[in-house]
Design a protein around this motif. Structure first.
Motif, mmCIF file in Angstrom:
data_model
loop_
_atom_site.group_PDB
_atom_site.id
_atom_site.type_symbol
_atom_site.label_atom_id
_atom_site.label_comp_id
_atom_site.label_asym_id
_atom_site.label_seq_id
_atom_site.Cartn_x
_atom_site.Cartn_y
_atom_site.Cartn_z
ATOM 1 N N VAL A 58 0.824 -1.205 0.000
ATOM 2 C CA VAL A 58 0.000 0.000 0.000
ATOM 3 C C VAL A 58 0.858 1.255 0.000
ATOM 4 O O VAL A 58 1.959 1.264 0.577
ATOM 5 C CB VAL A 58 -0.966 0.012 1.210
ATOM 6 C CG1 VAL A 58 -0.210 -0.029 2.527
ATOM 7 C CG2 VAL A 58 -1.910 1.204 1.176
ATOM 8 N N ALA A 59 0.358 2.278 -0.656
ATOM 9 C CA ALA A 59 0.945 3.617 -0.601
ATOM 10 C C ALA A 59 -0.212 4.611 -0.565
ATOM 11 O O ALA A 59 -1.243 4.395 -1.212
ATOM 12 C CB ALA A 59 1.833 3.884 -1.811
ATOM 13 N N VAL A 60 -0.052 5.685 0.208
ATOM 14 C CA VAL A 60 -1.091 6.700 0.333
ATOM 15 C C VAL A 60 -0.511 8.055 -0.045
ATOM 16 O O VAL A 60 0.591 8.405 0.378
ATOM 17 C CB VAL A 60 -1.664 6.745 1.766
ATOM 18 C CG1 VAL A 60 -2.669 7.875 1.911
ATOM 19 C CG2 VAL A 60 -2.301 5.408 2.142
ATOM 20 N N LYS A 73 -5.672 9.264 -0.617
ATOM 21 C CA LYS A 73 -6.001 8.272 -1.631
ATOM 22 C C LYS A 73 -5.014 7.120 -1.505
ATOM 23 O O LYS A 73 -3.805 7.339 -1.497
ATOM 24 C CB LYS A 73 -5.915 8.890 -3.031
ATOM 25 C CG LYS A 73 -6.265 7.930 -4.155
ATOM 26 C CD LYS A 73 -6.333 8.661 -5.480
ATOM 27 C CE LYS A 73 -6.890 7.763 -6.561
ATOM 28 N NZ LYS A 73 -7.328 8.530 -7.733
ATOM 29 N N ALA A 74 -5.543 5.904 -1.392
ATOM 30 C CA ALA A 74 -4.704 4.720 -1.223
ATOM 31 C C ALA A 74 -4.572 3.957 -2.531
ATOM 32 O O ALA A 74 -5.556 3.757 -3.249
ATOM 33 C CB ALA A 74 -5.290 3.802 -0.152
ATOM 34 N N PHE A 75 -3.355 3.541 -2.824
ATOM 35 C CA PHE A 75 -3.062 2.638 -3.935
ATOM 36 C C PHE A 75 -2.712 1.298 -3.293
ATOM 37 O O PHE A 75 -1.750 1.216 -2.513
ATOM 38 C CB PHE A 75 -1.891 3.158 -4.772
ATOM 39 C CG PHE A 75 -2.234 4.402 -5.544
ATOM 40 C CD1 PHE A 75 -2.599 4.321 -6.881
ATOM 41 C CD2 PHE A 75 -2.207 5.635 -4.935
ATOM 42 C CE1 PHE A 75 -2.920 5.466 -7.597
ATOM 43 C CE2 PHE A 75 -2.527 6.787 -5.641
ATOM 44 C CZ PHE A 75 -2.889 6.700 -6.977
ATOM 45 N N LYS A 101 -8.998 11.212 9.057
ATOM 46 C CA LYS A 101 -7.808 10.545 8.527
ATOM 47 C C LYS A 101 -8.140 9.404 7.563
ATOM 48 O O LYS A 101 -7.288 8.982 6.785
ATOM 49 C CB LYS A 101 -6.968 9.956 9.666
ATOM 50 C CG LYS A 101 -6.316 10.971 10.552
ATOM 51 C CD LYS A 101 -5.493 10.271 11.618
ATOM 52 C CE LYS A 101 -4.831 11.242 12.551
ATOM 53 N NZ LYS A 101 -4.029 10.540 13.564
ATOM 54 N N ALA A 102 -9.355 8.908 7.620
ATOM 55 C CA ALA A 102 -9.725 7.742 6.817
ATOM 56 C C ALA A 102 -9.537 8.032 5.327
ATOM 57 O O ALA A 102 -9.765 9.150 4.876
ATOM 58 C CB ALA A 102 -11.179 7.362 7.092
ATOM 59 N N VAL A 103 -9.114 7.001 4.593
ATOM 60 C CA VAL A 103 -8.940 7.192 3.146
ATOM 61 C C VAL A 103 -10.295 7.457 2.510
ATOM 62 O O VAL A 103 -11.310 6.907 2.928
ATOM 63 C CB VAL A 103 -8.229 5.995 2.465
ATOM 64 C CG1 VAL A 103 -6.808 5.864 2.925
ATOM 65 C CG2 VAL A 103 -8.983 4.715 2.643
ATOM 66 N N LYS A 104 -10.291 8.336 1.532
ATOM 67 C CA LYS A 104 -11.525 8.709 0.836
ATOM 68 C C LYS A 104 -11.600 8.077 -0.546
ATOM 69 O O LYS A 104 -12.679 7.946 -1.102
ATOM 70 C CB LYS A 104 -11.619 10.236 0.701
ATOM 71 C CG LYS A 104 -11.452 11.005 2.000
ATOM 72 C CD LYS A 104 -12.519 10.677 3.021
ATOM 73 C CE LYS A 104 -12.445 11.547 4.258
ATOM 74 N NZ LYS A 104 -11.599 11.068 5.311
ATOM 75 N N GLU A 105 -10.439 7.709 -1.084
ATOM 76 C CA GLU A 105 -10.388 7.094 -2.412
ATOM 77 C C GLU A 105 -9.425 5.917 -2.366
ATOM 78 O O GLU A 105 -8.417 5.960 -1.655
ATOM 79 C CB GLU A 105 -9.910 8.106 -3.462
ATOM 80 C CG GLU A 105 -10.791 9.333 -3.596
ATOM 81 C CD GLU A 105 -10.256 10.331 -4.612
ATOM 82 O OE1 GLU A 105 -9.534 9.910 -5.543
ATOM 83 O OE2 GLU A 105 -10.569 11.518 -4.463
ATOM 84 N N VAL A 106 -9.744 4.884 -3.135
ATOM 85 C CA VAL A 106 -8.909 3.684 -3.197
ATOM 86 C C VAL A 106 -8.789 3.242 -4.647
ATOM 87 O O VAL A 106 -9.779 3.233 -5.379
ATOM 88 C CB VAL A 106 -9.514 2.537 -2.357
ATOM 89 C CG1 VAL A 106 -8.693 1.258 -2.507
ATOM 90 C CG2 VAL A 106 -9.645 2.928 -0.894
#
Length: 132
Positions: A58-60, A73-75, A101-106
């Motif tokens: 994972v990378a953000v 955005k998380a990859f 803090k939660a990711v909004k896009e994945v």
């Protein structure tokens, strides 16, 4: 840009010193996500998302958002033979982190771009986002 300014060495790292004088490095300044005036460390999100059983890598990064300035955005590279949805990942991050803090896009990817020594090239991820 010089890393030595007024006799001080600037690494681009963000950290803090605790009560006992120990130094903790938490992220790189260029990887800091500022969302709605709040600082979000991409490394914290990456460590949290890596705990999900469906996440192999994972990378953000922060991406531009009209309302918040930036959002995480998380990859994600999925673990083999595990099914997971974008919603599953977002919900997992909401359960483990403060809501801001939660990711909004994945985005699910086959692999993350890395340099010769294995460091994730976040600039390439940012370039991928700007192309879309």
């Amino acid at each position: 840009m010089s890393t030595v300014i007024d006799g001080e060495f600037h690494t681009g790292d963000i950290g803090y010193i605790d009560e006992q004088g120990f130094l903790y490095v938490v992220d790189r300044l260029k990887d800091l996500i500022i969302s709605g005036g709040e600082n979000i460390y991409s490394s914290e999100l990456e460590q949290t998302l890596a705990q999900h059983p469906a996440v192999a890598d994972v990378a953000v990064i922060g991406v531009v958002n009209e309302q918040w300035g930036e959002v995480p955005k998380a990859f994600i590279v999925k673990a083999k033979d595990v099914k997971v949805s974008v919603e599953d990942i977002i919900e997992f991050s909401k359960e483990k982190l403060a809501s801001y803090k939660a990711v909004k896009e994945v985005v699910f990817v086959d692999q993350l771009p890395r340099n010769a020594v294995g460091k994730i090239l976040k600039q390439r991820l940012k370039e991928m986002v700007s192309i879309q």
